[in-house]
Scaffold this motif. Structure first.
Motif, mmCIF file in Angstrom:
data_model
loop_
_atom_site.group_PDB
_atom_site.id
_atom_site.type_symbol
_atom_site.label_atom_id
_atom_site.label_comp_id
_atom_site.label_asym_id
_atom_site.label_seq_id
_atom_site.Cartn_x
_atom_site.Cartn_y
_atom_site.Cartn_z
ATOM 1 N N ALA A 116 13.368 -37.228 24.890
ATOM 2 C CA ALA A 116 13.150 -38.650 25.541
ATOM 3 C C ALA A 116 12.894 -39.779 24.467
ATOM 4 C CB ALA A 116 11.756 -38.543 26.531
ATOM 5 N N LEU A 117 12.341 -39.172 23.398
ATOM 6 C CA LEU A 117 12.204 -40.011 22.377
ATOM 7 C C LEU A 117 13.243 -40.373 21.478
ATOM 8 C CD1 LEU A 117 8.335 -39.152 21.162
ATOM 9 C CD2 LEU A 117 9.242 -41.552 21.785
ATOM 10 N N THR A 118 14.489 -39.436 21.564
ATOM 11 C CA THR A 118 15.715 -39.484 20.742
ATOM 12 C C THR A 118 16.029 -40.897 20.058
ATOM 13 O OG1 THR A 118 16.422 -37.374 21.567
ATOM 14 C CG2 THR A 118 17.898 -38.426 20.211
ATOM 15 N N PRO A 119 16.400 -41.839 21.345
ATOM 16 C CA PRO A 119 16.730 -43.380 20.729
ATOM 17 C C PRO A 119 15.961 -43.801 19.577
ATOM 18 C CG PRO A 119 16.986 -43.013 23.149
ATOM 19 C CD PRO A 119 16.108 -41.727 22.677
ATOM 20 N N VAL A 120 14.520 -43.696 20.135
ATOM 21 C CA VAL A 120 13.619 -44.283 19.032
ATOM 22 C C VAL A 120 13.646 -43.354 17.820
ATOM 23 C CG1 VAL A 120 10.992 -44.610 18.610
ATOM 24 C CG2 VAL A 120 12.030 -44.755 21.066
ATOM 25 N N ASN A 128 6.138 -44.315 16.620
ATOM 26 C CA ASN A 128 4.724 -44.456 16.489
ATOM 27 C C ASN A 128 3.929 -44.173 17.570
ATOM 28 O OD1 ASN A 128 5.026 -46.670 18.022
ATOM 29 N ND2 ASN A 128 5.279 -48.124 16.505
ATOM 30 N N ALA A 129 2.616 -44.369 17.474
ATOM 31 C CA ALA A 129 1.730 -43.899 18.644
ATOM 32 C C ALA A 129 2.125 -44.764 19.961
ATOM 33 C CB ALA A 129 0.289 -44.014 18.243
ATOM 34 N N GLU A 130 2.103 -45.807 19.713
ATOM 35 C CA GLU A 130 2.408 -46.976 20.875
ATOM 36 C C GLU A 130 3.774 -46.403 21.590
ATOM 37 O OE1 GLU A 130 4.300 -51.144 21.806
ATOM 38 O OE2 GLU A 130 3.079 -50.802 19.798
ATOM 39 N N ARG A 134 3.899 -44.936 25.462
ATOM 40 C CA ARG A 134 4.936 -45.565 26.528
ATOM 41 C C ARG A 134 5.666 -44.274 27.153
ATOM 42 N NH1 ARG A 134 9.438 -47.836 26.284
ATOM 43 N NH2 ARG A 134 9.433 -48.144 23.700
ATOM 44 N N VAL A 135 6.380 -43.706 26.367
ATOM 45 C CA VAL A 135 7.494 -42.576 26.835
ATOM 46 C C VAL A 135 6.729 -41.781 27.447
ATOM 47 C CG1 VAL A 135 9.251 -40.731 25.950
ATOM 48 C CG2 VAL A 135 9.223 -43.246 25.173
ATOM 49 N N ILE A 136 5.518 -41.221 27.058
ATOM 50 C CA ILE A 136 4.769 -40.137 27.999
ATOM 51 C C ILE A 136 4.375 -40.539 29.118
ATOM 52 C CG2 ILE A 136 2.468 -38.727 27.875
ATOM 53 C CD1 ILE A 136 2.742 -38.425 24.969
ATOM 54 N N ALA A 137 3.909 -41.813 29.157
ATOM 55 C CA ALA A 137 3.432 -42.428 30.341
ATOM 56 C C ALA A 137 5.058 -42.420 31.546
ATOM 57 C CB ALA A 137 3.178 -43.924 30.137
ATOM 58 N N MET B 1 6.213 -32.985 13.460
ATOM 59 C CA MET B 1 6.857 -33.521 12.298
ATOM 60 C C MET B 1 6.264 -33.806 10.965
ATOM 61 S SD MET B 1 10.209 -35.846 13.632
ATOM 62 C CE MET B 1 9.812 -36.154 15.289
ATOM 63 N N ASN B 2 4.883 -33.227 10.845
ATOM 64 C CA ASN B 2 3.999 -33.612 9.587
ATOM 65 C C ASN B 2 4.728 -32.837 8.437
ATOM 66 O OD1 ASN B 2 2.280 -34.986 11.054
ATOM 67 N ND2 ASN B 2 0.867 -33.495 11.599
ATOM 68 N N ALA B 3 5.544 -31.732 8.849
ATOM 69 C CA ALA B 3 5.909 -30.912 7.616
ATOM 70 C C ALA B 3 7.140 -31.887 7.076
ATOM 71 C CB ALA B 3 6.484 -29.780 8.105
ATOM 72 N N MET B 4 7.460 -33.051 7.597
ATOM 73 C CA MET B 4 8.417 -33.514 6.911
ATOM 74 C C MET B 4 7.853 -34.754 6.141
ATOM 75 S SD MET B 4 11.563 -32.742 7.930
ATOM 76 C CE MET B 4 11.693 -31.097 8.840
ATOM 77 N N ALA B 5 6.628 -34.846 5.739
ATOM 78 C CA ALA B 5 5.791 -35.942 5.350
ATOM 79 C C ALA B 5 6.564 -36.411 4.030
ATOM 80 C CB ALA B 5 4.379 -35.759 5.146
ATOM 81 N N TRP B 6 7.230 -35.322 3.236
ATOM 82 C CA TRP B 6 7.785 -35.753 1.852
ATOM 83 C C TRP B 6 9.061 -36.519 1.915
ATOM 84 C CZ3 TRP B 6 12.349 -33.067 1.524
ATOM 85 C CH2 TRP B 6 12.585 -32.023 2.454
ATOM 86 N N MET B 7 9.873 -36.345 3.123
ATOM 87 C CA MET B 7 10.932 -37.015 3.439
ATOM 88 C C MET B 7 10.898 -38.387 3.729
ATOM 89 S SD MET B 7 14.157 -35.730 4.046
ATOM 90 C CE MET B 7 13.995 -34.082 4.296
ATOM 91 N N PRO B 8 11.827 -39.148 3.391
ATOM 92 C CA PRO B 8 11.751 -40.754 3.698
ATOM 93 C C PRO B 8 12.050 -40.860 5.149
ATOM 94 C CG PRO B 8 13.710 -40.129 2.000
ATOM 95 C CD PRO B 8 13.210 -38.757 2.430
ATOM 96 N N ARG B 9 11.059 -41.814 5.747
ATOM 97 C CA ARG B 9 10.892 -41.854 7.291
ATOM 98 C C ARG B 9 12.129 -41.848 7.893
ATOM 99 N NH1 ARG B 9 5.851 -43.356 9.786
ATOM 100 N NH2 ARG B 9 5.444 -43.377 7.606
ATOM 101 N N LYS B 10 13.115 -42.925 7.560
ATOM 102 C CA LYS B 10 14.328 -43.052 7.986
ATOM 103 C C LYS B 10 14.996 -41.722 8.223
ATOM 104 C CE LYS B 10 15.824 -46.761 9.171
ATOM 105 N NZ LYS B 10 16.801 -47.294 10.005
ATOM 106 N N TRP B 11 14.811 -40.741 7.398
ATOM 107 C CA TRP B 11 15.639 -39.581 7.504
ATOM 108 C C TRP B 11 14.852 -38.526 8.222
ATOM 109 C CZ3 TRP B 11 18.011 -38.425 2.006
ATOM 110 C CH2 TRP B 11 18.756 -39.647 1.534
ATOM 111 N N ARG B 12 13.592 -38.670 8.560
ATOM 112 C CA ARG B 12 12.960 -37.508 9.310
ATOM 113 C C ARG B 12 13.635 -36.858 10.447
ATOM 114 N NH1 ARG B 12 6.840 -39.576 8.123
ATOM 115 N NH2 ARG B 12 7.322 -39.624 5.522
ATOM 116 N N PHE B 13 14.025 -37.841 11.262
ATOM 117 C CA PHE B 13 14.818 -37.178 12.564
ATOM 118 C C PHE B 13 16.095 -36.221 12.112
ATOM 119 C CE2 PHE B 13 18.080 -37.717 16.042
ATOM 120 C CZ PHE B 13 17.345 -36.925 16.753
ATOM 121 N N GLU B 14 16.865 -36.918 11.123
ATOM 122 C CA GLU B 14 18.030 -36.018 10.814
ATOM 123 C C GLU B 14 17.608 -34.419 10.397
ATOM 124 O OE1 GLU B 14 18.036 -39.273 10.681
ATOM 125 O OE2 GLU B 14 19.656 -40.017 9.382
#
Lengths: 251, 419
Positions: A116-120, A128-130, A134-137, B1-14
């Protein structure tokens, strides 16, 4: 070829097409859309109906900036999509558009909440927490509160489709495009999913465009347009309802 | 996703998605990691074996010989046409090479000082070398005589470490150390006396102080520098300066430098043993070639598995793109997968390879050198440089192999794959 009537108070236009034409250039030239003028406003719920092969999905892809028109103009959130680069189109889809397909297309590798969070996540890499709250809600609102950490292959079809709808809403888009969202569900789950979409539409003011074969669901929309052989036609809802009732009586 | 702390934030999803793909990939992941590991095992094992073998051969050859030998140059005959003064007593109407004879390096102390200033020179040892005979009552047997200070001689051509009886360091002027084969032929043991006659005609009766076995050559005898000088009638002079270097394969440059500084001839071991050096080069080249082929083969395996995995995920790629994922994001997912496979595969391959090398290093061979601990059957050597090289090469090869499937994924059109 006329703009559909909007029974509800007119909001800002979020998607507009003028003289939209689409032709596929394969071995033979296949014209699919012949010049479509449409305007969808904030908070509007529009149903699109038509035979298979009439060009519904092509229209939906163009309205969602997944495809570009051969001729004519398409403005999404005030931007002419013909002027955008591939990456800018991707950013527009991410920010303004949400997609729901006949199949949920959730990622099996991710949990319900992550899906559900994928687009974010695509936009920022991390939620982030907010945003998470929101998505959990929203997930709780559609009865998935106890499914947050389950994977799609352990959830039912209806649950997955509801999760997919929340995913489409995760980035607070202006418009959600739904291509037969209930087509793969039994009628009870289908009804639930539709009811939920209508509620999200009313509560959040997100415009919905839904392609459906189901006349009953189309009747619940604010307005209906019919696509026939690449031409669009607005349908009078009362006429539509009368036909629907008479066909029910015949059965 | 805490294991990804060393990864640049932008790349964490990938990164998360790449990791999940691998974790849920099961057999496919194991197959690709295995393919990389197999390639690395081959490289680690092969280089350990070939370079271990080379190191042993080179060590065996060069530890007992001087790396550069400095002598007085033999006079080369010159054709008449090249002589300016035909009346000179040096001119001759026949081309005839002078008979070999001992030539003294008169200013050897200065020469040794000069040689010690040449870079890469570890030591320079003045010595007397020549041919002679050894006898004990019966027929004389030819010997190669070396007269040098024992402690320094041990540095040039070790004698003490190959001793099987007696001592070498502290040799007295009436003592000699001879090799095992010679001792056998003369039927002598430590404490017996032998007569040594040099090619200069001088004879001395010397006591056998030690017997050595080197496993190569026969008929060697070592005496002190003083005894050598008197056997060959050299007074205080020497006829050869033996040089050891630090960098074995830099001995040619050392020889050239010495020749430019001194009026003597300096011969490098690698020029004397040219065929040996060129066969080493050929071996190294084949090791590199086989390593390259094995890495290329595993790259193809990786590329084909990854292409299948990309095709299986085309719907997922389509949905991600419809949600706004860019080409470069998709590219990143699959390149990161390739990188993770490369790191996991090459590290596990290196570990497996080292275990294999260790196991192969255990068996010993029946020795050809009496009185010595048996050598390894396979003289493998774990070379950190090559293991690191194999890891880096495998990572590069895997990244190249994963680039094409990743490109293919990135180019997918969501409208096409989700129809």
């Amino acid at each position: 070829m006329m703009a559909p009537e909007t029974p509800e108070p007119a909001g800002r236009i979020v998607v507009e097409t003028r003289g939209l034409k689409k032709t596929y250039f394969g071995k033979v030239e296949t014209p699919v859309l012949h010049g479509i003028d449409l305007a969808i406003r904030e908070g509007q719920f529009l149903a699109i109906q038509g035979q298979s092969g009439s060009g519904k999905s092509t229209l939906l892809n163009i309205l969602g900036a997944l495809d570009i028109p051969t001729e004519g103009q398409v403005q999404i959130d005030g931007v002419d999509i013909a002027t955008l680069s591939e990456d800018q189109l991707a950013a527009l889809r991410n920010r303004v558009v949400g997609f729901v397909f006949q199949f949920h297309y959730l990622l099996d590798e991710l949990t319900c909440l992550e899906n559900a969070l994928t687009p974010v996540l695509i936009r920022k890499g991390e939620a982030n927490a907010e945003e998470t709250a929101r998505v959990i809600a929203l997930l709780e609102r559609v009865g998935l509160g106890d499914q947050l950490h389950k994977h799609p292959d352990t959830m039912s079809g209806g649950q997955n489709q509801r999760c997919a709808i929340i995913r489409a809403l995760a980035n607070q888009p202006k418009i959600v495009l739904a291509d037969e969202p209930t087509g793969n569900l039994d009628s009870r789950s289908g009804d639930e999913v539709f009811k939920m979409m209508r509620e999200m539409n009313r509560e959040n003011g997100v415009a919905f465009i839904m392609v459906t074969h189901d006349d009953r669901l189309a009747q619940e929309a604010d307005s209906i347009v019919m696509i026939e052989d690449g031409w669009v036609q607005a349908v009078d809802k009362h006429e539509h309802r009368r036909k629907l009732l008479s066909s029910l009586k015949e059965e | 996703m805490n294991a990804m702390a060393w990864m640049p934030r932008k790349w964490r999803f990938e990164a998360t998605l790449a990791l999940r793909h691998l974790l849920t990939g099961g057999g496919q992941t194991l197959l690709t990691v295995g393919a990389v590991a197999a390639g690395v095992v081959v490289v680690v094992f092969l280089t350990s074996l070939i370079f271990g073998l080379q190191a042993r051969l080179t060590r065996m050859l060069t530890e007992s010989i001087p790396h550069v030998t400095v002598r007085v140059r033999d006079r080369e005959p010159v054709p008449l046409s090249m002589l300016e003064d035909l009346n000179s007593p040096l001119s001759s109407s026949r081309i005839e090479k002078q008979a070999p004879q001992l030539k003294f390096i008169d200013a050897w102390k200065q020469a040794v000082d000069v040689i010690r200033t040449v870079p890469n020179v570890r030591m320079a040892l003045p010595a007397v070398q020549g041919q002679g005979f050894a006898s004990r009552g019966g027929n004389p047997i030819g010997v190669s005589l070396t007269g040098a200070e024992p402690a320094e001689q041990d540095e040039v051509s070790p004698v003490s470490q190959d001793l099987i009886a007696g001592t070498y360091v502290g040799l007295a002027s009436d003592q000699v150390v001879i090799d095992y084969e010679l001792a056998k032929d003369l039927s002598v043991s430590v404490g017996d006396r032998v007569r040594i006659t040099s090619s200069a005609g001088n004879t001395e009766s010397l006591m056998v102080a030690g017997i050595y076995s080197r496993g190569q050559g026969r008929g060697g005898a070592y005496v002190t520098l003083r005894t050598g000088q008197s056997l060959f009638g050299m007074g205080n002079s020497v006829n050869v300066i033996l040089v050891k270097v630090y960098q074995l394969f830099g001995s040619d440059q050392v020889a050239d430098r010495i020749e430019s500084l001194l009026p003597y001839e300096a011969r490098s071991w690698s020029r004397e043993f040219g065929t040996f050096v060129s066969s080493l080069t050929a071996q190294s080249a084949s090791a590199y070639l086989i390593s390259t082929f094995s890495l290329i083969a595993s790259s193809f395996a990786i590329a084909s598995v990854l292409i299948v995995s990309v095709l299986q995920k085309s719907k997922q790629i389509g949905i991600l793109k419809s949600m706004g994922a860019t080409r470069s994001q998709i590219l990143r997912v699959f390149t990161m997968e390739g990188l993770a496979i490369a790191i996991a595969g090459s590290v596990s391959g290196a570990v497996l390879g080292m275990i294999l090398v260790y196991l192969v290093s255990l068996p010993r061979q029946a020795t050809a050198r009496p009185g010595h601990v048996p050598d390894q059957l396979f003289p493998v050597e774990i070379l950190p440089v090559y293991i690191l090289g194999a890891i880096v090469a495998a990572i590069v090869a895997t990244l190249i192999a994963s680039w094409f499937p990743a490109q293919r994924a990135a180019k997918m059109n969501p409208v096409d794959v989700m129809r």
